[in-house]
Design an enzyme around this catalytic site. Structure first.
Site, PDB file in Angstrom:
ATOM      1  N   ASP A 190       2.752   5.522  -6.601  1.00  0.00           N
ATOM      2  CA  ASP A 190       3.987   5.430  -5.829  1.00  0.00           C
ATOM      3  C   ASP A 190       5.233   5.306  -6.700  1.00  0.00           C
ATOM      4  O   ASP A 190       6.349   5.374  -6.184  1.00  0.00           O
ATOM      5  CB  ASP A 190       3.918   4.215  -4.884  1.00  0.00           C
ATOM      6  CG  ASP A 190       2.873   4.422  -3.809  1.00  0.00           C
ATOM      7  OD1 ASP A 190       2.839   5.526  -3.241  1.00  0.00           O
ATOM      8  OD2 ASP A 190       2.094   3.496  -3.541  1.00  0.00           O
ATOM      9  N   HIS A 249       0.876  -1.186   0.000  1.00  0.00           N
ATOM     10  CA  HIS A 249       0.000   0.000   0.000  1.00  0.00           C
ATOM     11  C   HIS A 249       0.912   1.234   0.000  1.00  0.00           C
ATOM     12  O   HIS A 249       1.762   1.378  -0.897  1.00  0.00           O
ATOM     13  CB  HIS A 249      -0.922  -0.111   1.223  1.00  0.00           C
ATOM     14  CG  HIS A 249      -2.069   0.840   1.267  1.00  0.00           C
ATOM     15  ND1 HIS A 249      -2.443   1.647   0.228  1.00  0.00           N
ATOM     16  CD2 HIS A 249      -2.954   1.125   2.276  1.00  0.00           C
ATOM     17  CE1 HIS A 249      -3.492   2.369   0.577  1.00  0.00           C
ATOM     18  NE2 HIS A 249      -3.816   2.078   1.823  1.00  0.00           N
ATOM     19  N   HIS A 273      -2.225  -2.345  -9.709  1.00  0.00           N
ATOM     20  CA  HIS A 273      -3.236  -1.762  -8.828  1.00  0.00           C
ATOM     21  C   HIS A 273      -4.467  -2.650  -8.857  1.00  0.00           C
ATOM     22  O   HIS A 273      -4.802  -3.206  -9.893  1.00  0.00           O
ATOM     23  CB  HIS A 273      -3.602  -0.344  -9.304  1.00  0.00           C
ATOM     24  CG  HIS A 273      -4.250   0.468  -8.242  1.00  0.00           C
ATOM     25  ND1 HIS A 273      -5.594   0.401  -7.988  1.00  0.00           N
ATOM     26  CD2 HIS A 273      -3.725   1.335  -7.342  1.00  0.00           C
ATOM     27  CE1 HIS A 273      -5.870   1.207  -6.981  1.00  0.00           C
ATOM     28  NE2 HIS A 273      -4.764   1.779  -6.565  1.00  0.00           N
TER      29      HIS A 273
HETATM   30  N1  CMC Z   1       4.998  -6.850 -10.159  1.00  0.00           N
HETATM   31  C1  CMC Z   1       4.889  -8.057 -10.752  1.00  0.00           C
HETATM   32  N2  CMC Z   1       3.754  -8.752 -10.885  1.00  0.00           N
HETATM   33  C2  CMC Z   1       2.637  -8.185 -10.382  1.00  0.00           C
HETATM   34  C3  CMC Z   1       2.658  -6.930  -9.758  1.00  0.00           C
HETATM   35  C4  CMC Z   1       3.897  -6.253  -9.648  1.00  0.00           C
HETATM   36  N3  CMC Z   1       3.982  -5.057  -9.072  1.00  0.00           N
HETATM   37  N4  CMC Z   1       1.417  -6.618  -9.355  1.00  0.00           N
HETATM   38  C5  CMC Z   1       0.633  -7.647  -9.708  1.00  0.00           C
HETATM   39  N5  CMC Z   1       1.374  -8.599 -10.347  1.00  0.00           N
HETATM   40  C6  CMC Z   1       0.882  -9.834 -10.941  1.00  0.00           C
HETATM   41  C7  CMC Z   1       0.524 -10.858  -9.863  1.00  0.00           C
HETATM   42  O1  CMC Z   1       1.629 -11.658  -9.520  1.00  0.00           O
HETATM   43  C8  CMC Z   1      -0.583 -11.612 -10.553  1.00  0.00           C
HETATM   44  O2  CMC Z   1       0.016 -12.487 -11.501  1.00  0.00           O
HETATM   45  P1  CMC Z   1      -0.618 -13.964 -11.770  1.00  0.00           P
HETATM   46  O3  CMC Z   1      -1.986 -13.699 -12.357  1.00  0.00           O
HETATM   47  O4  CMC Z   1       0.331 -14.620 -12.688  1.00  0.00           O
HETATM   48  O5  CMC Z   1      -0.706 -14.623 -10.416  1.00  0.00           O
HETATM   49  C9  CMC Z   1      -1.328 -10.557 -11.365  1.00  0.00           C
HETATM   50  O6  CMC Z   1      -0.335  -9.541 -11.620  1.00  0.00           O
HETATM   51  C10 CMC Z   1      -2.519  -9.965 -10.650  1.00  0.00           C
HETATM   52  O7  CMC Z   1      -2.060  -9.406  -9.423  1.00  0.00           O
HETATM   53  P2  CMC Z   1      -2.782  -9.510  -8.028  1.00  0.00           P
HETATM   54  O8  CMC Z   1      -1.742  -9.816  -6.980  1.00  0.00           O
HETATM   55  O9  CMC Z   1      -3.955 -10.430  -8.114  1.00  0.00           O
HETATM   56  O10 CMC Z   1      -3.297  -8.029  -7.883  1.00  0.00           O
HETATM   57  P3  CMC Z   1      -3.896  -7.354  -6.580  1.00  0.00           P
HETATM   58  O11 CMC Z   1      -5.014  -6.513  -7.028  1.00  0.00           O
HETATM   59  O12 CMC Z   1      -4.196  -8.365  -5.525  1.00  0.00           O
HETATM   60  O13 CMC Z   1      -2.684  -6.464  -6.017  1.00  0.00           O
HETATM   61  C11 CMC Z   1      -1.184  -4.667  -5.734  1.00  0.00           C
HETATM   62  C12 CMC Z   1      -2.552  -5.102  -6.268  1.00  0.00           C
HETATM   63  C13 CMC Z   1      -1.075  -3.165  -5.803  1.00  0.00           C
HETATM   64  C14 CMC Z   1      -1.056  -5.081  -4.247  1.00  0.00           C
HETATM   65  C15 CMC Z   1      -0.085  -5.342  -6.561  1.00  0.00           C
HETATM   66  O14 CMC Z   1      -0.178  -4.915  -7.908  1.00  0.00           O
HETATM   67  C16 CMC Z   1       1.310  -5.050  -6.012  1.00  0.00           C
HETATM   68  O15 CMC Z   1       1.776  -5.765  -5.124  1.00  0.00           O
HETATM   69  N6  CMC Z   1       2.032  -4.005  -6.549  1.00  0.00           N
HETATM   70  C17 CMC Z   1       3.330  -3.616  -6.028  1.00  0.00           C
HETATM   71  C18 CMC Z   1       3.164  -2.786  -4.767  1.00  0.00           C
HETATM   72  C19 CMC Z   1       2.640  -1.395  -5.071  1.00  0.00           C
HETATM   73  O16 CMC Z   1       3.136  -0.709  -5.952  1.00  0.00           O
HETATM   74  N7  CMC Z   1       1.655  -0.972  -4.274  1.00  0.00           N
HETATM   75  C20 CMC Z   1       1.081   0.378  -4.383  1.00  0.00           C
HETATM   76  C21 CMC Z   1      -0.325   0.330  -4.885  1.00  0.00           C
HETATM   77  S1  CMC Z   1      -0.979   1.920  -5.386  1.00  0.00           S
HETATM   78  C22 CMC Z   1      -0.952   2.990  -4.029  1.00  0.00           C
HETATM   79  C23 CMC Z   1      -1.509   2.456  -2.768  1.00  0.00           C
HETATM   80  O17 CMC Z   1      -2.406   1.626  -2.700  1.00  0.00           O
HETATM   81  O18 CMC Z   1      -1.042   2.920  -1.751  1.00  0.00           O
END
Ligand code: CMC
Length: 433
Positions: free
Chosen positions: A362, A267, A306
């Site tokens: 971010d 987050h 996201h």
């Molecule tokens: N790098 C690599 N792969 C990713 C990433 C990433 N940053 N984000 C998602 N994926 C992949 C994930 O592994 C999954 O792949 P598969 O379908 O093969 O299993 C697919 O994309 C879908 O991801 P998810 O984990 O189901 O997505 P989510 O909605 O649960 O998670 C998230 C959203 C923001 C937590 C995630 O994208 C993430 O961890 N990003 C990196 C951390 C980040 O930048 N966070 C800030 C978010 S925006 C500001 C805020 O909220 O504060």
């Protein structure tokens, strides 16, 4: 029948017609779907709230597929261009942009709630010299609860409003004191002649000069960053705010809980993690090897992806523009070149394209903060300052909605059925605990 769905339960062949409102069915309407009188009834299972609306809200609108973000109906791009942060804070909390007089009064009120009780200063002094500023921030916001016991009267609108003023006024002071504590510098008191952002810069950077004068370009950039971070509907920390607030906990403890959620690297903690990732990559030629590791699932590309945006995060676009203004004053942050190249490669790569992973808010914010002189440990605290307004808007809205009750999800129990007590001497060791 329009605006209904009909569900056929293949276990019983019974059919149920459920009303559809705002594109949702009520989860409680599923409860009537039973296999017999002893059946508890159907529930929905949604561990990470991926498809569950937990509230009605008229504060922030996001269309994640189109990359649209609006506060109270106003596009984020227009607010970032024309407004100050406190003007946007007023909009988020009270529903409309203030008139000239309302804005003047609002700024006056916030400005006159920026001081901390002297005991809070002493409280901060108890932290170890190398304590993470986010841990200090969360704890100090919670500690305000001990100073303002009347804040417990959460159903009194006038008392609620007073705590909102206090929190918005005091979070920059707490954040700045956390920073100064970690550097061993004396705390700087707020200066009521300055704007919200200028005053924050004053409390962070003033040394021996009699009056701090903020660079206007940097102060405006900070104000824009505060506007972009002010609210983002039902994200992890807003959900924590609503969930904890639904127990009628006071707003200081509730805001501390929301800030704790923000601290996580998935987050708000992502902005600090992005900087550490760019440091680890080090140079543009190392990017392909890093992307390979990400695709192998060894790490995540921080600042990418996201839950809601499946398109470019509109805030990231404004941040990129703001970065150019900042770099004209501070000189270019060398990490920008690595970030731009990382973005270019990722946006052309099938792994990221198929999963619709774009840079989020971010990805670039830390690069600007670093160019302005902030240390990475402060980045998430910088996020928490403006987001406090969003949390409070969500909290205030929740408390005025009659359909809201204490947040209390259900579970699917997967443990043992009833078993009898085993005396200590007869127990077998578990394989791994
Ligand atoms: N790098 C690599 N792969 C990713 C990433 C990433 N940053 N984000 C998602 N994926 C992949 C994930 O592994 C999954 O792949 P598969 O379908 O093969 O299993 C697919 O994309 C879908 O991801 P998810 O984990 O189901 O997505 P989510 O909605 O649960 O998670 C998230 C959203 C923001 C937590 C995630 O994208 C993430 O961890 N990003 C990196 C951390 C980040 O930048 N966070 C800030 C978010 S925006 C500001 C805020 O909220 O504060």
């Amino acid at each position: 029948m329009p605006n209904t769905v009909t569900i056929t339960d293949n276990r019983t062949n019974a059919s149920y017609t459920l009303p559809v409102e705002n594109g949702t069915i009520r989860a409680m309407d599923l409860r009537q779907i039973k296999t017999g009188p002893d059946d508890f009834g159907l529930m929905s299972f949604d561990p990470a709230f991926t498809n569950t609306a937990s509230c009605r809200s008229s504060i922030t609108f996001i269309d994640g597929d189109k990359g649209i973000l609006r506060y109270r109906g106003y596009p984020i791009e227009e607010l970032a261009e024309h407004c100050t942060f406190l003007e946007v804070a007023y909009l988020l909390l009270w529903g409309d942009l203030p008139t000239e007089q309302q804005l003047k009064d609002w700024v006056h009120e916030i400005t006159h709630h920026t001081m901390l009780h002297e005991t809070t200063k002493k409280f901060l002094e108890g932290f170890r010299y190398n304590a993470h500023p986010m841990g200090m921030f969360v704890s100090t916001v919670a500690a305000l609860s001990t100073i303002y016991p009347e804040a417990r009267e959460v159903h009194n609108p006038a008392i609620r409003r007073h705590q909102i003023l206090r929190l918005i006024g005091k979070v920059p002071t707490i954040a700045a004191y956390c920073y100064r504590h970690s550097l061993g510098f004396p705390y700087v008191y707020p200066d009521n002649d300055l704007t919200y952002s200028e005053n924050f810069m004053n409390m962070i950077w003033k040394m021996v000069e009699p009056k701090y004068v903020a660079n206007p370009v940097l102060a405006r950039a900070l104000d824009i960053l505060f506007i972009l971070h002010a609210d983002h509907e039902q994200n992890c920390s807003a959900n924590a705010m609503r969930s904890v607030g639904s127990a009628l906990t006071d707003p200081f403890l509730t805001t501390a809980a929301a800030a704790a959620a923000l601290a996580g690297p998935l987050h708000g903690g992502a902005n600090e993690a992005v900087l550490r990732m760019l440091d680890e990559i080090g140079s543009k030629d190392k990017i392909p090897a890093y992307i390979k590791q990400v695709k192998e699932g060894k790490c995540k590309l921080m600042g990418f992806g996201h839950r809601v945006y499946k398109n470019y995060d509109p805030r990231a676009r404004i941040i990129k523009w703001t970065a150019e203004q900042v770099f004209e004053c501070t000189g270019r942050n060398s990490k920008l070149d690595i970030a731009l190249e990382l973005e270019r490669i990722a946006l052309e790569d099938d792994y990221f394209v198929e999963r619709k992973l774009y840079p989020n808010v971010d990805f670039y914010s830390g690069i600007i903060y670093q160019a302005m002189g902030f240390r990475p440990e402060m980045f998430t605290v910088m996020f928490a300052i403006p987001r406090t307004t969003g949390w409070l808007a969500q909290w205030n809205e929740m408390l005025t909605q009659p359909e809201q009750k204490i947040a209390r999800p259900r579970q699917v129990y997967t443990g043992h059925e009833t078993r009898s007590y085993v005396p200590l001497t007869q127990r077998k060791e578990l394989a791994a605990v």
